[in-house]
Design a protein around this motif. Structure first.
Motif, PDB file in Angstrom:
ATOM      1  N   GLY A   1       4.527  21.688 -14.936  1.00  0.00           N
ATOM      2  CA  GLY A   1       4.004  20.428 -15.450  1.00  0.00           C
ATOM      3  C   GLY A   1       4.672  19.225 -14.825  1.00  0.00           C
ATOM      4  N   ALA A   2       4.780  19.234 -13.503  1.00  0.00           N
ATOM      5  CA  ALA A   2       5.369  18.070 -12.826  1.00  0.00           C
ATOM      6  C   ALA A   2       4.618  16.806 -13.228  1.00  0.00           C
ATOM      7  CB  ALA A   2       5.324  18.269 -11.311  1.00  0.00           C
ATOM      8  N   ARG A   3       3.300  16.942 -13.464  1.00  0.00           N
ATOM      9  CA  ARG A   3       2.477  15.806 -13.912  1.00  0.00           C
ATOM     10  C   ARG A   3       1.857  16.133 -15.273  1.00  0.00           C
ATOM     11  NH1 ARG A   3       1.715  16.336  -8.323  1.00  0.00           N
ATOM     12  NH2 ARG A   3       2.562  14.517  -7.178  1.00  0.00           N
ATOM     13  N   PHE A   4       2.657  16.715 -16.122  1.00  0.00           N
ATOM     14  CA  PHE A   4       2.208  17.105 -17.463  1.00  0.00           C
ATOM     15  C   PHE A   4       1.652  15.905 -18.229  1.00  0.00           C
ATOM     16  CE2 PHE A   4       2.648  18.429 -21.871  1.00  0.00           C
ATOM     17  CZ  PHE A   4       2.430  19.798 -21.847  1.00  0.00           C
ATOM     18  N   ALA A   5       2.352  14.788 -18.158  1.00  0.00           N
ATOM     19  CA  ALA A   5       1.918  13.597 -18.900  1.00  0.00           C
ATOM     20  C   ALA A   5       0.553  13.120 -18.425  1.00  0.00           C
ATOM     21  CB  ALA A   5       2.958  12.486 -18.739  1.00  0.00           C
ATOM     22  N   ASN A   6       0.348  13.127 -17.120  1.00  0.00           N
ATOM     23  CA  ASN A   6      -0.956  12.701 -16.603  1.00  0.00           C
ATOM     24  C   ASN A   6      -2.070  13.583 -17.140  1.00  0.00           C
ATOM     25  OD1 ASN A   6       1.201  12.045 -14.357  1.00  0.00           O
ATOM     26  ND2 ASN A   6      -0.458  10.561 -14.165  1.00  0.00           N
ATOM     27  N   ALA A   7      -1.803  14.874 -17.244  1.00  0.00           N
ATOM     28  CA  ALA A   7      -2.828  15.787 -17.746  1.00  0.00           C
ATOM     29  C   ALA A   7      -3.120  15.515 -19.218  1.00  0.00           C
ATOM     30  CB  ALA A   7      -2.381  17.236 -17.537  1.00  0.00           C
TER      31      ALA A   7
ATOM     32  N   MET B   1       0.850  -1.206   0.000  1.00  0.00           N
ATOM     33  CA  MET B   1       0.000   0.000   0.000  1.00  0.00           C
ATOM     34  C   MET B   1       0.878   1.246   0.000  1.00  0.00           C
ATOM     35  SD  MET B   1      -2.984  -1.267   2.592  1.00  0.00           S
ATOM     36  CE  MET B   1      -1.838  -1.547   3.939  1.00  0.00           C
ATOM     37  N   ARG B   2       1.445   1.566  -1.142  1.00  0.00           N
ATOM     38  CA  ARG B   2       2.444   2.624  -1.261  1.00  0.00           C
ATOM     39  C   ARG B   2       1.864   3.815  -2.023  1.00  0.00           C
ATOM     40  NH1 ARG B   2       3.935   0.078   2.176  1.00  0.00           N
ATOM     41  NH2 ARG B   2       5.800  -1.215   2.394  1.00  0.00           N
ATOM     42  N   PHE B   3       1.121   4.645  -1.316  1.00  0.00           N
ATOM     43  CA  PHE B   3       0.462   5.774  -1.963  1.00  0.00           C
ATOM     44  C   PHE B   3       1.055   7.115  -1.513  1.00  0.00           C
ATOM     45  CE2 PHE B   3      -2.581   2.236  -1.658  1.00  0.00           C
ATOM     46  CZ  PHE B   3      -2.811   2.033  -3.011  1.00  0.00           C
ATOM     47  N   ALA B   4       2.281   7.082  -1.015  1.00  0.00           N
ATOM     48  CA  ALA B   4       2.889   8.296  -0.468  1.00  0.00           C
ATOM     49  C   ALA B   4       3.140   9.346  -1.546  1.00  0.00           C
ATOM     50  CB  ALA B   4       4.197   7.949   0.234  1.00  0.00           C
ATOM     51  N   SER B   5       3.595   8.877  -2.704  1.00  0.00           N
ATOM     52  CA  SER B   5       3.964   9.861  -3.731  1.00  0.00           C
ATOM     53  C   SER B   5       4.251   9.141  -5.032  1.00  0.00           C
ATOM     54  CB  SER B   5       5.210  10.630  -3.299  1.00  0.00           C
ATOM     55  OG  SER B   5       5.607  11.513  -4.329  1.00  0.00           O
ATOM     56  N   ASP B   6       4.157   9.864  -6.113  1.00  0.00           N
ATOM     57  CA  ASP B   6       4.565   9.260  -7.373  1.00  0.00           C
ATOM     58  C   ASP B   6       6.070   9.402  -7.608  1.00  0.00           C
ATOM     59  OD1 ASP B   6       3.918  11.924  -7.512  1.00  0.00           O
ATOM     60  OD2 ASP B   6       2.624  11.758  -9.268  1.00  0.00           O
ATOM     61  N   ASN B   7       6.789   9.798  -6.572  1.00  0.00           N
ATOM     62  CA  ASN B   7       8.248   9.718  -6.701  1.00  0.00           C
ATOM     63  C   ASN B   7       8.832   8.638  -5.798  1.00  0.00           C
ATOM     64  OD1 ASN B   7       8.263  10.933  -4.164  1.00  0.00           O
ATOM     65  ND2 ASN B   7       8.488  12.973  -5.036  1.00  0.00           N
TER      66      ASN B   7
ATOM     67  N   ASN C   1       7.129  10.514 -13.023  1.00  0.00           N
ATOM     68  CA  ASN C   1       6.507   9.624 -14.000  1.00  0.00           C
ATOM     69  C   ASN C   1       7.524   8.629 -14.561  1.00  0.00           C
ATOM     70  OD1 ASN C   1       4.334   8.705 -15.608  1.00  0.00           O
ATOM     71  ND2 ASN C   1       4.852  10.113 -17.286  1.00  0.00           N
ATOM     72  N   GLY C   2       8.306   8.036 -13.648  1.00  0.00           N
ATOM     73  CA  GLY C   2       9.122   6.910 -14.050  1.00  0.00           C
ATOM     74  C   GLY C   2      10.574   7.191 -14.383  1.00  0.00           C
ATOM     75  N   LEU C   3      11.007   8.465 -14.315  1.00  0.00           N
ATOM     76  CA  LEU C   3      12.430   8.733 -14.529  1.00  0.00           C
ATOM     77  C   LEU C   3      13.155   8.758 -13.183  1.00  0.00           C
ATOM     78  CD1 LEU C   3      12.462  11.425 -17.373  1.00  0.00           C
ATOM     79  CD2 LEU C   3      12.265   8.928 -17.500  1.00  0.00           C
ATOM     80  N   MET C   4      14.472   8.744 -13.265  1.00  0.00           N
ATOM     81  CA  MET C   4      15.282   8.747 -12.049  1.00  0.00           C
ATOM     82  C   MET C   4      15.352  10.151 -11.453  1.00  0.00           C
ATOM     83  SD  MET C   4      19.207   7.384 -11.733  1.00  0.00           S
ATOM     84  CE  MET C   4      18.846   5.658 -12.094  1.00  0.00           C
ATOM     85  N   GLY C   5      15.329  11.150 -12.322  1.00  0.00           N
ATOM     86  CA  GLY C   5      15.413  12.528 -11.851  1.00  0.00           C
ATOM     87  C   GLY C   5      15.732  13.457 -12.996  1.00  0.00           C
ATOM     88  N   VAL C   6      14.758  13.730 -13.844  1.00  0.00           N
ATOM     89  CA  VAL C   6      14.972  14.669 -14.958  1.00  0.00           C
ATOM     90  C   VAL C   6      13.692  15.445 -15.214  1.00  0.00           C
ATOM     91  CG1 VAL C   6      15.683  14.988 -17.349  1.00  0.00           C
ATOM     92  CG2 VAL C   6      16.534  13.033 -16.066  1.00  0.00           C
TER      93      VAL C   6
ATOM     94  N   LEU D   1       3.563   8.800 -22.109  1.00  0.00           N
ATOM     95  CA  LEU D   1       2.097   8.744 -22.037  1.00  0.00           C
ATOM     96  C   LEU D   1       1.618   7.385 -21.531  1.00  0.00           C
ATOM     97  CD1 LEU D   1       1.252  10.726 -25.275  1.00  0.00           C
ATOM     98  CD2 LEU D   1       0.722  11.410 -22.914  1.00  0.00           C
ATOM     99  N   ASP D   2       2.345   6.354 -21.877  1.00  0.00           N
ATOM    100  CA  ASP D   2       1.973   5.018 -21.399  1.00  0.00           C
ATOM    101  C   ASP D   2       2.053   4.955 -19.873  1.00  0.00           C
ATOM    102  OD1 ASP D   2       1.701   4.326 -24.018  1.00  0.00           O
ATOM    103  OD2 ASP D   2       3.536   3.121 -24.125  1.00  0.00           O
ATOM    104  N   MET D   3       3.127   5.505 -19.329  1.00  0.00           N
ATOM    105  CA  MET D   3       3.273   5.459 -17.865  1.00  0.00           C
ATOM    106  C   MET D   3       2.189   6.306 -17.201  1.00  0.00           C
ATOM    107  SD  MET D   3       7.339   5.158 -16.992  1.00  0.00           S
ATOM    108  CE  MET D   3       7.978   6.571 -17.876  1.00  0.00           C
ATOM    109  N   ALA D   4       1.895   7.482 -17.799  1.00  0.00           N
ATOM    110  CA  ALA D   4       0.833   8.319 -17.228  1.00  0.00           C
ATOM    111  C   ALA D   4      -0.505   7.598 -17.279  1.00  0.00           C
ATOM    112  CB  ALA D   4       0.762   9.647 -17.987  1.00  0.00           C
ATOM    113  N   ALA D   5      -0.738   6.885 -18.362  1.00  0.00           N
ATOM    114  CA  ALA D   5      -1.997   6.130 -18.462  1.00  0.00           C
ATOM    115  C   ALA D   5      -2.090   5.103 -17.339  1.00  0.00           C
ATOM    116  CB  ALA D   5      -2.073   5.453 -19.835  1.00  0.00           C
TER     117      ALA D   5
END
Lengths: 345, 345, 345, 345
Positions: free
Chosen positions: C171-177, C1-7, C204-209, C254-258
């Motif tokens: 746009g930290a969550r630009f892809a999700n939008a 149950m890991r809902f703390a953050s998307d990072n 959204n799945g990168l290490m830090g960019v 976009l796949d990861m955001a989906a």
């Protein structure tokens, strides 16, 4: 009809005389002379604070920004009201001098900070992601002409102190507040829990001098360095000091405040009798915030009245438009009478 | 024997008179009144620069730091000499006001910037790793009492301009330089390629006013904002303007400079006759840099002479110790005589 | 149950693979190599903006602060909502990087900026006493998981543009939008009037960019200088670029955001069926803001569930306490099921 | 022939492996996880400093600027050499992060700070007019490839400490220095009187990690705040920590330094045999500063050799032009051989 500001009138003759007297022969620069020593002593005596650090600057913005920069760190929050001079009227000077501290706005009523809201806002801080607890800054007389009671100041001071934050008081109209409350400078500052005061003179008959008074003198030297770095260390400091010395001699500072308060009171009394004038804020010191129909504004404007008008002169003549009316120590009776007469018709 | 600084003497009586005359009735704050308009016009006329932007502040540090901040960006280099006031005597004010620009020191001879070294230093900049080309700043009269010729200024201006950098001139003693060189304000500024001047008044008989003059007025509004943000916008600006207006009336500024230069010349002439006095820098204006034996320093010190002494009073009596002697417009002859008499024995 | 953050989830395997492939032999530092060139081209292509300036940094705070510093001046106001990441979660980074610009808060509804209030706030600025018109900054997906429609963005852009202010989009969550709105990157940025985007990858799945994209490239070099000055120019830039290149390959971003949106949708659908769960904000992307009784929080806490809980675990068990639940691309179904099962009892 | 920089080679495979292993499942962001805890412990163990505060950032500029900002105040001087990375190669980052502290340059010999000159420069500070005593910063290995002995570091530390100033060591090539001197990390830092180290990894086989180590941990929290405010707090901190943990496992950091030092030694040995090559600085670690005729530069350039060349390729073929040659841990023998072979003809 000169109600634009309490910095638009003349300097008091006693202050001009003091400047002339200070203009004798040589004196070491940067405050290393007798007049500065005497003026610092006079401030300390006025505040009953023999250990306080006292520093003269030429503007209220400099006093506030330097005081806050000395009291806080760049990653801090400074709590103030939305109406605060430091928020509204200093073109980001506090952010500049503090290196980027954040002004965090606390809800106010009649421009008086809501102590409960402050308490809640402080409680929210703490994590590395947001700013840290820096300082609280209130203004007395407030920017809307209202006053904190001594108890209200003490309540805010208590909250700030509990969070280990200093309380700064922007006292651009400190003298007016003392006159209204009938209290001493000490009672309205350190005795109520205030840590640092911007003690104003410029709006009360001086040419351009404010004193920053810090009741815990540990940071006095840091203030000196920040003042120099801000370009606010006057080489001919004796001319600032002479003004301040005259200001505090024989109660001149309180006498001038009494005059400006009385003038505003007279104006308020007259305006209260006029049905179409509404008071936006309760008139307590030397600034009135009132609204009246555009038609009156137009007439006053035509006749050269000077005051801050918060709306356009074009539009329906019946529409209520707000205004600020300020009296200084030199306000002549006939200006007040002339202003009121405009509403007589 | 008051040779500590040219900011230790009194304000000229004509300036005091102008302050009194300005102290009449109401005037809109922040420079929106006639005296400011007249003083700005007078500066423009003096500099034969009808389009220049002109801004008054109370200290030289503020003038320099605000001018440089307006002319450069935070990631720039500002080129100056190791002796520059902005490097040595402003407690990091230029770094503060510019948001962290770097003062890059250029070798000097007699405190005059070496134009060839400047050219080489500029050529080195460009990559993203170092600071960018910001501005060049020189001081006239220099901090060691020496002067650039108009040609030397023009040469540096040419180099700066070639690199698309503005040239700033710290003119704390601008009047003294004009008096020595026998040139006009225009000749020593924009006609020689200078883009902005800190035009000093405080060291030459004013109470505390400097004018920043920018010959390309595009950044005038930005300067206004930076001045306000720095706490340097005086609400009662008329009292700064009145000083400046008096300063530029009937050549008072040049008359006072002539007096201080003449006093220093007299002192220098006397000192040159004393074998044990060595001149560290050629005396050209109103500041002398000389060295003489510690024994003389001790005697002068005992008799209350005030001047900057660059060494300890303890040590071998024969050791040469350097000193700075400054004359202001009010320097009485008998101070000079008394000083020289000390060496007579 | 890991809902703390998307990072808090892992980096996508394709991105790890790209890092390995980039780790071959020598490459010039500071982005002067092929991978960076290809990644920049990919961003431009994604945004259909062949002229845009593109800059990689490692954190969203750096992206936002550097973008805003490049777009504004130290004496400006930056308009944002009270919930904005730049206001709440960056420890004064915007104030720091801009040299003291002021974040001016605009009323919001569901964390969406009120365009009318913005318009009024802009209209109030202009005098030398307050900050100037700097920039407007909005966040998409907002900090409360809600979304602006393209029309709403365009409306704010229109107001900003009318006041000659750039519009920045965090746009930290630009892809999700983009995934929710079903629009292109261009449609949600420059086609709607946005001037600069902080284009997030880390959440959204990168290490830090993160990529800062400025559609008017005039300030590209200034950005480079500010990035270096902020310590954000990576010498081994190829490892940032490789992540971004993989991110934009074959629609991975976009796949990861989906995936994260779908996971949150599943969680929301489940929670909506539970009577004692209240939604504080409408769930639109990959973040849910819900409230439920303390008793549930205690149980979840005991079982190791990770999420932001906005209240104390001590107190009446019936009291509603708010929480934030975030899903990333890797969220396993069984975490969602386990979380919902807690409410089943 | 890849001698451009020690940040142009690949990341060590062990480090890549550690990144892969760290990429498992969920981990709390901002360093609140096990890998960060282990990496911090490893740094403390390496430095034999169980109380030290340890903070990871991604660039050397960030490490230096944040460390100096934490150790000094905005009105301070920071003493360094003219060759210092903080002076030459950080685009005013130290001025930016410190809020405007001044870098004061101390004469150097072979890029090593002259302790006596430092002592004299410190003695000059103190008045309110100039900057105050802030910190001393030295670089080991220096920017010219030379080294301080432990005694030389201790001497500078003693002078700094005597003036109550902390000593910062820019250790971008810390490992290379330990390898040459055959000393421990503790001996080259706190045992010699160093207060804070920028402990480099990026130039020695990591992807992009430096650790700031402060031996007096009182300011640890302040550092955390400044790091966040600077946009340098990585949400996915585990990927920095994993690199550092691998770096310090089984002496990998020293092994890689030994490789790069050995490669440079081999290159230097070869170059010493060539009569027309002159060493500008004594070769001590993994950087060589040499001069040789333009004709050789032209040939090398034609054949694609990469290195910093401090002059134009156009001009007399016999003119000596300086160059910097850097070896990293991965430098293949055949690059060295190929480079030397160019001079064989």
């Amino acid at each position: 009809m000169r109600f634009a500001s309490d910095n638009s009138g003349p300097v008091h003759p006693d202050v001009m005389k003091a400047l002339s007297e200070a203009n004798e022969g040589f004196a070491l620069p940067y405050g290393n002379e007798d007049i500065t020593a005497r003026a610092v002593a006079a401030v300390r005596e006025t505040f009953e604070a023999p250990e306080a650090s006292v520093h003269f600057v030429t503007t209220g913005t400099a006093a506030n920004a330097l005081a806050l920069a000395t009291l806080t760190r760049s990653f801090d929050a400074i709590f103030c009201t939305p109406e605060a001079h430091i928020e509204e009227d200093e073109c980001n000077a506090p952010e500049f001098f503090t290196g980027g501290a954040k002004l965090t706005l606390i809800e106010s009523h009649n421009a008086l900070m809501d102590a409960r809201v402050l308490e809640g806002a402080i409680a929210k801080l703490g994590s590395v992601h947001g700013p840290q607890r820096g300082a609280v800054s209130i203004t007395q007389v407030t920017e809307r002409g209202t006053l904190y009671s001594l108890d209200q100041i003490a309540e805010i001071a208590h909250i700030a102190d509990h969070a280990h934050m200093p309380l700064h008081l922007d006292g651009a109209r400190f003298a007016n507040a003392c006159n209204v409350l009938g209290c001493t400078a000490a009672e309205m500052s350190w005795k109520a829990g205030v840590d640092a005061v911007s003690f104003g003179g410029t709006k009360n008959g001086l040419m351009g001098v404010e004193a920053v008074v810090m009741f815990k003198p540990e940071k006095a030297w840091q203030f000196e360095l920040r003042r120099k770095r801000g370009g606010h260390l006057m080489s001919k400091n004796r001319y600032l000091a002479a003004q301040m010395e005259a200001y505090l001699s024989d109660g001149l500072w309180l006498d001038m405040a009494a005059l400006s308060n009385a003038a505003a009171h007279k104006l308020a009394t007259g305006l209260k009798k006029i049905q179409r004038v509404r008071f936006d804020y309760p008139p307590q010191a030397n600034m009135l915030f009132v609204a009246f129909p555009r038609a009156d504004h137009m007439k006053l404007h035509r006749d050269g009245a000077q005051y801050a008008c918060y709306g356009s002169l074009e539009g329906p003549p019946d529409e209520m438009i707000s205004a600020r009316l300020v009296c200084d120590w030199s306000m002549p009776d006939h200006h007040i009478k002339a202003f009121l007469d405009h509403f007589a018709v």
